[in-house]
Write a protein that holds these residues in place. Sequence first.
Motif, mmCIF file in Angstrom:
data_model
loop_
_atom_site.group_PDB
_atom_site.id
_atom_site.type_symbol
_atom_site.label_atom_id
_atom_site.label_comp_id
_atom_site.label_asym_id
_atom_site.label_seq_id
_atom_site.Cartn_x
_atom_site.Cartn_y
_atom_site.Cartn_z
ATOM 1 N N PRO A 60 -65.658 126.299 121.747
ATOM 2 C CA PRO A 60 -66.460 126.417 120.530
ATOM 3 C C PRO A 60 -66.044 127.418 119.950
ATOM 4 C CG PRO A 60 -67.746 126.422 122.686
ATOM 5 C CD PRO A 60 -66.278 126.295 123.092
ATOM 6 N N LYS A 61 -65.947 128.831 120.717
ATOM 7 C CA LYS A 61 -65.780 130.007 119.741
ATOM 8 C C LYS A 61 -64.753 130.227 118.909
ATOM 9 C CE LYS A 61 -68.030 132.473 123.611
ATOM 10 N NZ LYS A 61 -67.788 133.503 124.848
ATOM 11 N N ILE A 62 -63.700 129.144 119.213
ATOM 12 C CA ILE A 62 -62.326 129.184 118.544
ATOM 13 C C ILE A 62 -62.786 128.622 117.217
ATOM 14 C CG2 ILE A 62 -59.961 128.715 118.356
ATOM 15 C CD1 ILE A 62 -59.841 129.178 121.264
ATOM 16 N N GLU A 63 -63.169 127.425 117.069
ATOM 17 C CA GLU A 63 -63.175 126.885 115.851
ATOM 18 C C GLU A 63 -63.719 127.343 114.653
ATOM 19 O OE1 GLU A 63 -64.412 122.137 114.360
ATOM 20 O OE2 GLU A 63 -65.496 123.100 116.042
ATOM 21 N N GLN A 64 -64.621 128.163 114.985
ATOM 22 C CA GLN A 64 -65.309 129.076 113.794
ATOM 23 C C GLN A 64 -64.549 130.075 113.363
ATOM 24 O OE1 GLN A 64 -68.215 127.244 113.136
ATOM 25 N NE2 GLN A 64 -67.787 126.068 115.174
ATOM 26 N N PHE A 75 -61.242 119.751 121.984
ATOM 27 C CA PHE A 75 -61.204 120.927 121.493
ATOM 28 C C PHE A 75 -62.603 121.586 121.145
ATOM 29 C CE2 PHE A 75 -60.428 123.768 117.955
ATOM 30 C CZ PHE A 75 -59.396 124.731 118.380
ATOM 31 N N ARG A 76 -63.125 121.082 120.390
ATOM 32 C CA ARG A 76 -64.548 121.318 119.977
ATOM 33 C C ARG A 76 -65.440 121.855 121.207
ATOM 34 N NH1 ARG A 76 -68.028 118.165 115.746
ATOM 35 N NH2 ARG A 76 -68.935 117.198 117.718
ATOM 36 N N ASN A 77 -65.509 120.822 122.076
ATOM 37 C CA ASN A 77 -66.273 121.231 123.223
ATOM 38 C C ASN A 77 -65.777 122.496 124.040
ATOM 39 O OD1 ASN A 77 -68.312 119.194 122.544
ATOM 40 N ND2 ASN A 77 -67.045 117.604 123.657
ATOM 41 N N LEU A 95 -55.314 110.599 124.438
ATOM 42 C CA LEU A 95 -56.473 110.522 123.967
ATOM 43 C C LEU A 95 -56.074 110.177 122.310
ATOM 44 C CD1 LEU A 95 -58.380 113.483 125.279
ATOM 45 C CD2 LEU A 95 -58.660 111.189 125.931
ATOM 46 N N SER A 96 -57.109 109.450 121.848
ATOM 47 C CA SER A 96 -57.105 109.413 120.437
ATOM 48 C C SER A 96 -57.093 110.719 119.297
ATOM 49 C CB SER A 96 -58.184 108.694 119.684
ATOM 50 O OG SER A 96 -59.367 109.095 119.825
ATOM 51 N N ALA A 97 -56.849 110.940 118.395
ATOM 52 C CA ALA A 97 -57.114 112.152 117.617
ATOM 53 C C ALA A 97 -58.379 112.596 117.516
ATOM 54 C CB ALA A 97 -56.327 111.901 116.017
ATOM 55 N N LYS A 98 -59.451 111.770 117.288
ATOM 56 C CA LYS A 98 -60.754 111.980 117.460
ATOM 57 C C LYS A 98 -61.013 112.572 118.639
ATOM 58 C CE LYS A 98 -65.369 109.682 117.080
ATOM 59 N NZ LYS A 98 -66.059 108.588 117.104
ATOM 60 N N ASP A 99 -60.773 111.951 119.843
ATOM 61 C CA ASP A 99 -61.146 112.262 121.108
ATOM 62 C C ASP A 99 -60.187 113.911 121.480
ATOM 63 O OD1 ASP A 99 -62.890 110.513 121.565
ATOM 64 O OD2 ASP A 99 -61.082 109.078 122.734
ATOM 65 N N ARG A 100 -59.065 114.027 120.793
ATOM 66 C CA ARG A 100 -58.699 115.403 120.990
ATOM 67 C C ARG A 100 -59.249 116.367 120.166
ATOM 68 N NH1 ARG A 100 -53.919 112.388 119.755
ATOM 69 N NH2 ARG A 100 -53.486 113.727 117.971
ATOM 70 N N TYR A 101 -59.794 116.211 119.170
ATOM 71 C CA TYR A 101 -60.703 117.021 118.485
ATOM 72 C C TYR A 101 -62.067 117.510 119.136
ATOM 73 C CZ TYR A 101 -64.048 118.893 114.959
ATOM 74 O OH TYR A 101 -64.982 119.591 114.516
ATOM 75 N N LEU A 102 -62.605 116.299 119.521
ATOM 76 C CA LEU A 102 -63.851 116.257 120.250
ATOM 77 C C LEU A 102 -63.664 117.394 121.607
ATOM 78 C CD1 LEU A 102 -65.566 112.973 119.936
ATOM 79 C CD2 LEU A 102 -66.192 115.044 119.076
#
Length: 196
Positions: A163-167, A158-160, A149-156
Amino acid sequence: MEHKIQPLLNYISKYIVLSKKDEAVLMSKLIYRKYLKGQYIAQQGDVCKYECFVISGCTKMFFADEEGQEHIVMFSIEDWWTADMGSFITQTPADYNVQCIENTELVLFSYDVIEELYTEIPQLERFFRKIIEKAFVASQKRIVRSFSLSAKDRYLYFRNQYPKIEQRIPQYMIASYLGITKEFLSKIKGQLIIDQ
């Protein structure tokens, strides 16, 4: 003690059924401990003494390279497990550090206690096998994602997925987990806002 470790008993009950007697045996062998933000649970080079269930708080597992740069491989929040499993299982020096990002409450299983529990409550061996299998599969999938995956897709992802961790964690830690710089992560997030 029982009310403090109730989240662990609830978690175990998703996999196996324990009798009240088994629960009492289990509770008699566990360690409940509070850690402050910044404290280490395990350190690179030392043998990892405990497999830990997170009651509350947040931890990171990371490798520090020769320049002192952190490479984060895992975060753990409530109802998750954390440890340098390779070190814990083989009782050899750890490759990873486990550190609290927040004040954290844990239930600790020592190596000797887990071995005793396998004998005294045989279905716990099945329970631990199931959670280790899940961790192994997650680890393999993460390796594939990091290559494909691209960095952007890895981030997406992770975020999806988390979701409770990113905040709860600083951006530079998310960047380390994704294998990118915090500046590049800011750029990705900025682009996502523009794309919306």
